[in-house]
Design a protein around this motif. Structure first.
Motif, mmCIF file in Angstrom:
data_model
loop_
_atom_site.group_PDB
_atom_site.id
_atom_site.type_symbol
_atom_site.label_atom_id
_atom_site.label_comp_id
_atom_site.label_asym_id
_atom_site.label_seq_id
_atom_site.Cartn_x
_atom_site.Cartn_y
_atom_site.Cartn_z
ATOM 1 N N ARG A 174 12.831 -12.281 -8.173
ATOM 2 C CA ARG A 174 13.815 -12.709 -7.099
ATOM 3 C C ARG A 174 12.787 -13.703 -6.398
ATOM 4 O O ARG A 174 11.816 -13.208 -5.760
ATOM 5 N N ILE A 175 13.284 -14.927 -5.753
ATOM 6 C CA ILE A 175 12.216 -15.797 -5.246
ATOM 7 C C ILE A 175 13.015 -15.966 -3.878
ATOM 8 O O ILE A 175 14.083 -16.675 -4.104
ATOM 9 N N GLY A 176 12.448 -15.882 -2.895
ATOM 10 C CA GLY A 176 12.838 -16.256 -1.536
ATOM 11 C C GLY A 176 12.499 -17.730 -1.201
ATOM 12 O O GLY A 176 11.439 -18.283 -1.798
ATOM 13 N N THR A 177 13.332 -18.280 -0.321
ATOM 14 C CA THR A 177 13.135 -19.760 -0.030
ATOM 15 C C THR A 177 13.845 -19.940 1.311
ATOM 16 O O THR A 177 14.781 -19.447 1.589
ATOM 17 N N ALA B 79 15.204 -16.729 -12.944
ATOM 18 C CA ALA B 79 15.034 -16.062 -11.711
ATOM 19 C C ALA B 79 16.024 -16.072 -10.807
ATOM 20 O O ALA B 79 16.749 -17.152 -10.923
ATOM 21 N N GLU B 80 16.071 -15.192 -9.775
ATOM 22 C CA GLU B 80 17.363 -15.263 -8.788
ATOM 23 C C GLU B 80 16.765 -15.936 -7.713
ATOM 24 O O GLU B 80 15.689 -15.631 -7.100
ATOM 25 N N ILE B 81 17.437 -16.829 -6.860
ATOM 26 C CA ILE B 81 16.765 -17.519 -5.812
ATOM 27 C C ILE B 81 17.617 -16.855 -4.492
ATOM 28 O O ILE B 81 18.871 -16.661 -4.568
ATOM 29 N N VAL B 82 17.100 -16.452 -3.464
ATOM 30 C CA VAL B 82 17.377 -15.898 -2.350
ATOM 31 C C VAL B 82 17.266 -16.763 -1.085
ATOM 32 O O VAL B 82 16.026 -16.724 -0.784
ATOM 33 N N PRO C 99 12.102 -20.336 14.214
ATOM 34 C CA PRO C 99 10.728 -20.460 14.703
ATOM 35 C C PRO C 99 10.009 -19.223 14.125
ATOM 36 O O PRO C 99 8.822 -19.303 14.081
ATOM 37 N N THR C 100 10.423 -18.032 13.666
ATOM 38 C CA THR C 100 9.693 -17.290 13.067
ATOM 39 C C THR C 100 9.699 -17.072 11.517
ATOM 40 O O THR C 100 9.430 -15.826 11.041
ATOM 41 N N ILE C 101 9.935 -18.205 11.012
ATOM 42 C CA ILE C 101 9.981 -18.395 9.533
ATOM 43 C C ILE C 101 8.987 -17.546 8.677
ATOM 44 O O ILE C 101 9.283 -16.801 7.692
ATOM 45 N N ALA C 102 7.567 -17.764 9.091
ATOM 46 C CA ALA C 102 6.674 -17.175 8.151
ATOM 47 C C ALA C 102 6.601 -15.642 8.506
ATOM 48 O O ALA C 102 6.616 -14.909 7.279
ATOM 49 N N ALA C 103 6.986 -14.946 9.570
ATOM 50 C CA ALA C 103 7.136 -13.513 9.961
ATOM 51 C C ALA C 103 8.302 -13.076 8.950
ATOM 52 O O ALA C 103 8.380 -12.035 8.515
ATOM 53 N N ASP C 104 9.706 -14.082 8.918
ATOM 54 C CA ASP C 104 10.794 -13.654 8.363
ATOM 55 C C ASP C 104 10.368 -13.451 6.802
ATOM 56 O O ASP C 104 10.920 -12.567 6.141
ATOM 57 N N ALA C 105 9.497 -14.245 6.221
ATOM 58 C CA ALA C 105 9.335 -14.593 4.951
ATOM 59 C C ALA C 105 8.580 -13.334 4.515
ATOM 60 O O ALA C 105 8.634 -12.553 3.470
ATOM 61 N N ALA C 106 7.409 -12.801 5.417
ATOM 62 C CA ALA C 106 6.853 -11.783 5.136
ATOM 63 C C ALA C 106 7.463 -10.408 5.161
ATOM 64 O O ALA C 106 7.432 -9.554 4.340
ATOM 65 N N ASP C 107 8.510 -10.354 6.188
ATOM 66 C CA ASP C 107 9.360 -9.213 6.256
ATOM 67 C C ASP C 107 10.189 -9.001 4.876
ATOM 68 O O ASP C 107 10.487 -7.935 4.353
ATOM 69 N N LEU C 108 10.858 -10.329 4.512
ATOM 70 C CA LEU C 108 11.484 -10.224 3.224
ATOM 71 C C LEU C 108 10.605 -9.616 1.833
ATOM 72 O O LEU C 108 11.244 -8.868 1.208
ATOM 73 N N VAL D 268 12.834 -9.436 -2.226
ATOM 74 C CA VAL D 268 12.291 -10.480 -2.992
ATOM 75 C C VAL D 268 10.823 -10.324 -3.638
ATOM 76 O O VAL D 268 9.958 -9.504 -3.002
ATOM 77 N N ASP D 269 10.497 -10.920 -4.711
ATOM 78 C CA ASP D 269 9.088 -10.579 -5.373
ATOM 79 C C ASP D 269 8.149 -11.804 -4.757
ATOM 80 O O ASP D 269 7.049 -11.345 -4.824
ATOM 81 N N VAL D 270 8.661 -12.923 -4.519
ATOM 82 C CA VAL D 270 7.899 -14.024 -4.156
ATOM 83 C C VAL D 270 8.544 -14.795 -3.223
ATOM 84 O O VAL D 270 10.045 -14.735 -3.301
ATOM 85 N N PHE D 271 7.928 -15.409 -2.304
ATOM 86 C CA PHE D 271 8.580 -16.322 -1.478
ATOM 87 C C PHE D 271 8.055 -17.799 -1.628
ATOM 88 O O PHE D 271 6.900 -18.002 -1.789
#
Length: 254
Positions: A132-135, A152-155, A161-170, A176-179
């Motif tokens: 699962r790939i986040g983007t 792969a699946e795209i999420v 403004p907090t996108i980096a933190a949101d990616a880390a939380d995901l 997700v397995d990667v972002f």
């Protein structure tokens, strides 16, 4: 020499136009001495574009008014609506039927951040069934992944403004397995999550350019291209990148 010729031509056209009561190239770009600049509110785009726009505005003798868009989708939808005088953003988001773009100004690497405990030795290893790939929804990274990913699946999540933190939380949550995102999001996300790491390589590159609304004169287009070339060659773009301590972002050289 070519750029110098274009600048001289633009200036001559402006002088002749003014003499006959026509709008000068500078006034076409910044009507009434105000330069409204469309940008996306993210470090690798608006964060670099704002000081570069300030340089261009100073050269034009115009007051710069940033027009910040919260996400790539809003930026894309702004074309043709008269909300800005110039825009600075991903070339891929500037519709050719609604804008004329300058040469490329800087390039942004698209990278994968792998969740703790996962093993992705290279870019190719990510596109596998069950991964699962986040983007970021609507971003250039989303466009590249939508086009290239086969198994792969795209999420997708919205830009904020907090996108980096949101990616880390995901990644932390295991959703997700990667972002996959621009380096301005990827590196901070990896730093925010213990055990996360950048997958070696890049899965794409975002080229950034300035754009004028369709219909501006060749003289105005030439003048704007020359001013942005000057900003690039004078080190203004590099200084803006350095000021944000951005990794994976580089000035385009010609």
């Amino acid at each position: 020499m070519g750029r110098l010729f274009l600048l001289i031509a633009a200036l001559l056209a402006g002088l002749l136009g003014t003499a006959f009561g026509q709008t000068s190239p500078a006034s076409e770009i910044a009507p009434g001495g105000k330069l409204r600049v469309g940008m996306i509110a993210i470090a690798v785009l608006g964060g670099v574009a704002e000081p570069v726009a300030g340089f261009v505005g100073q050269k034009l003798g115009a007051h710069v008014e940033p027009v910040m868009y919260a996400n790539p989708e809003a930026y894309l939808q702004s074309f043709g609506k008269g909300e800005w005088d110039i825009a600075i953003g991903p070339r891929v988001l500037a519709p050719a039927d609604k804008a004329d773009s300058t040469g490329n100004l800087w390039a942004i690497s698209l990278v994968y951040v792998a969740a703790p405990g996962t093993d992705f030795p290279d870019i190719a290893s990510v596109d596998k069934a069950g991964v699962r790939i986040g983007t970021i929804r609507g971003a250039p990274s989303d466009r590249v992944l939508t086009r290239e990913i086969k198994a792969a699946e795209i999420v997708r999540i919205p830009l904020n403004p907090t996108i980096a933190a949101d990616a880390a939380d995901l990644l932390r949550s295991g959703k997700v397995d990667v972002f996959g995102a621009d380096s301005g999001v990827g590196y901070p996300a990896a730093e925010a999550l213990t055990g996360a790491k950048i997958v070696p390589g890049v899965f794409g590159t975002v080229l950034v350019a300035a754009a004028l609304p369709k219909g501006r004169s060749p003289a105005a287009q030439a003048l704007l291209a020359t001013l942005f070339d000057e900003a690039r060659q004078a080190g203004v773009v590099q200084k803006a990148i350095d000021a944000k301590s951005l990794k994976g972002v580089n000035v385009v050289t010609k």
